[in-house]
Design an enzyme around this catalytic site. Structure first.
Site, short mmCIF file in Angstrom:
data_model
loop_
_atom_site.label_atom_id
_atom_site.label_comp_id
_atom_site.label_asym_id
_atom_site.label_seq_id
_atom_site.Cartn_x
_atom_site.Cartn_y
_atom_site.Cartn_z
N LYS A 73 1.03 -1.42 -0.05
CA LYS A 73 -0.02 0.19 0.16
C LYS A 73 1.20 1.21 0.48
CE LYS A 73 -4.73 -1.71 2.26
NZ LYS A 73 -5.37 -1.54 3.16
N ASP A 110 -10.41 2.53 2.28
CA ASP A 110 -9.87 2.29 3.29
C ASP A 110 -11.28 3.18 4.04
OD1 ASP A 110 -9.13 -0.44 3.06
OD2 ASP A 110 -6.64 0.61 3.77
N1 LIG Z 1 -11.28 -5.12 7.78
C1 LIG Z 1 -10.62 -4.88 6.19
O1 LIG Z 1 -11.23 -4.00 4.97
C2 LIG Z 1 -8.84 -4.30 6.47
C3 LIG Z 1 -8.35 -3.34 5.58
C4 LIG Z 1 -6.69 -2.91 6.38
C5 LIG Z 1 -6.78 -4.42 7.88
N2 LIG Z 1 -7.05 -4.86 8.48
C6 LIG Z 1 -7.02 -5.48 9.70
O2 LIG Z 1 -6.69 -5.02 10.17
C7 LIG Z 1 -5.25 -5.48 11.30
C8 LIG Z 1 -4.10 -4.24 11.39
O3 LIG Z 1 -3.41 -4.83 9.74
P1 LIG Z 1 -2.67 -3.61 8.91
O4 LIG Z 1 -2.49 -3.36 7.71
O5 LIG Z 1 -2.51 -2.46 10.19
O6 LIG Z 1 -0.77 -4.15 9.83
P2 LIG Z 1 0.04 -3.50 10.54
O7 LIG Z 1 0.61 -2.26 9.93
O8 LIG Z 1 1.25 -5.10 10.14
O9 LIG Z 1 -0.05 -3.13 11.82
C9 LIG Z 1 -0.15 -3.21 13.44
C10 LIG Z 1 -0.55 -3.32 14.52
O10 LIG Z 1 -0.69 -3.49 15.25
C11 LIG Z 1 0.71 -4.42 16.12
N3 LIG Z 1 0.34 -5.01 17.09
C12 LIG Z 1 0.42 -6.23 16.50
N4 LIG Z 1 0.56 -7.69 17.01
C13 LIG Z 1 -0.13 -7.26 18.16
C14 LIG Z 1 0.49 -6.97 20.06
N5 LIG Z 1 0.32 -8.51 20.09
N6 LIG Z 1 0.19 -6.73 20.95
C15 LIG Z 1 -0.27 -4.99 20.56
N7 LIG Z 1 0.16 -4.84 19.45
C16 LIG Z 1 0.25 -5.60 19.05
C17 LIG Z 1 1.82 -3.67 15.17
O11 LIG Z 1 2.17 -3.26 16.35
P3 LIG Z 1 3.97 -3.17 16.00
O12 LIG Z 1 3.95 -2.64 15.54
O13 LIG Z 1 4.75 -2.72 17.04
O14 LIG Z 1 4.10 -4.56 15.35
C18 LIG Z 1 0.86 -2.54 14.70
O15 LIG Z 1 1.03 -1.29 15.64
C19 LIG Z 1 -5.05 -6.85 9.94
O16 LIG Z 1 -5.76 -7.85 11.05
C20 LIG Z 1 -5.47 -7.30 9.09
O17 LIG Z 1 -6.24 -7.89 8.37
C21 LIG Z 1 -8.14 -5.62 8.24
#
Ligand SMILES: NC(=O)c1ccc[n+]([C@@H]2O[C@H](COP(=O)([O-])OP(=O)(O)OC[C@H]3O[C@@H](n4cnc5c(N)ncnc54)[C@H](OP(=O)(O)O)[C@@H]3O)[C@@H](O)[C@H]2O)c1
Length: 309
Positions: A73, A110
């Site tokens: 992205k 999004d």
């Molecule tokens: N429904 C939809 O259309 C949609 C759209 C986008 C995303 N999503 C979902 O949203 C989620 C996140 O996506 P993303 O793209 O934002 O991912 P990302 O960029 O990897 O960000 C994930 C965030 O969660 C934190 N995190 C990961 N494991 C953790 C834990 N055990 N405890 C606390 N914080 C934790 C990470 O912290 P660190 O940086 O410290 O690792 C980071 O801040 C995913 O499950 C994805 O499938 C859904």
């Protein structure tokens, strides 16, 4: 049902890596069929170092439009001829539309996808307090959406201070109501209290943007995890709304616990459907895209016939 493919069939698709798990092909092909458009929508795996070539090639074969998912992205934003103001602000693109002068215009649907179920709920979010868990890619889109809703305070809970500060710094000029909240996830020590509790107790809206609780084929325990400890869950006001971006499992452990407290519980499926519908509107020029068919196709993909209890 897959549309019939001929020599006239045009291409659209989603770029990601990996991308085979994406629900977008099922959703979009259902919509294309209902609209009678002779297009096919495919999941297109693309390695990061091939992205530029892939985008040029897809333009050359007259691809009608693309979605972009993890991990591309941000990288795709740098490869677009132009960006919508929103994509520029977020530095992230999930939708590519052909530019009339060649190349691609990047947009981000999004935010619209995230907002759709909140707006459909009819609550007034003006001045309300929101807590966002996580500070990765989707947290930035969520913050932009909460600003658009008029939330008066947005507290960003992150476990990594450097990433949290970087996100805050990049949003500060357009999200002055954004504040950092120190969060040390305590999911393995459920009896300890954390600094998050008081923020949760005052929140009208709590959004989980971490992947904690998402089902994983390689980790059977993943789906039962909850980003909030039992003490934090108890702080949730029953009149609050808890929104988890995850949609596998349905409900997530967080949403099951929130619903048990009487909170409104929203998962990420409608966000997924609505961001796809917003992209299809741009590619096709058709405003009345069949959202119900997209939703039904996504649901069928999540629980194919015969897999239910
Ligand atoms: N429904 C939809 O259309 C949609 C759209 C986008 C995303 N999503 C979902 O949203 C989620 C996140 O996506 P993303 O793209 O934002 O991912 P990302 O960029 O990897 O960000 C994930 C965030 O969660 C934190 N995190 C990961 N494991 C953790 C834990 N055990 N405890 C606390 N914080 C934790 C990470 O912290 P660190 O940086 O410290 O690792 C980071 O801040 C995913 O499950 C994805 O499938 C859904």
């Amino acid at each position: 049902m897959t549309p019939s493919i001929s020599g006239h069939t045009a291409l659209a698709g989603v770029l990601g890596n990996p991308v085979h798990h994406s629900l977008s092909p099922a959703m979009h092909n259902a919509a294309l069929e209902e609209l009678g458009l002779d297009w096919v929508y495919l999941a297109l795996p693309a390695a990061a170092d091939q992205l530029e070539a892939v985008l040029r090639g897809l333009e050359a074969v007259d691809c009608r439009g693309l979605n972009v998912t993890l991990p591309h992205k941000q990288a795709v934003a740098g490869l677009c001829r132009t960006l919508s103001p929103l994509a520029e602000r977020l530095g992230a693109v999930n939708t590519l539309v052909r530019h009339p002068q060649g190349g691609w215009r990047g947009d981000n649907t999004d935010v619209a996808g995230f907002l759709a179920p909140l707006r459909a709920g009819g609550r007034d979010w003006q001045g309300k307090r929101a807590v966002v868990l996580g500070c990765g890619g989707s947290a930035r889109a969520v913050v932009a959406a909460l600003v658009e809703l008029g939330c008066g305070s947005i507290e960003l809970a992150g476990r990594n201070a450097a990433k949290q500060e970087a996100l805050l710094a990049s949003c500060r000029c357009w999200a002055p109501q954004l504040e950092a909240l120190t969060w040390q996830p305590q999911t393995t020590q459920p009896c300890q209290s954390t600094g998050l509790e008081s923020a949760l107790a005052e929140a009208s809206l709590v959004v989980n943007t971490t992947p904690v609780g998402m089902a994983s084929a390689s980790d059977p325990g993943a789906a039962s995890r909850c980003p909030l400890s039992p003490v934090e869950l108890e702080a949730l006001p029953p009149q609050s709304c808890v929104y988890d971006l995850i949609y596998t499992p349905r409900p997530t452990a967080l949403l099951a616990a929130a619903a048990a407290r009487g909170c409104e519980a929203l998962d990420g499926l409608e966000m997924l459907v609505q961001q796809g519908a917003a992209a299809l509107r741009q590619w096709s020029g058709i405003d009345a895209v069949p959202v119900a068919a997209m939703r039904a196709a996504a649901l069928a993909q999540l629980s194919p016939p015969g897999t239910g209890p």
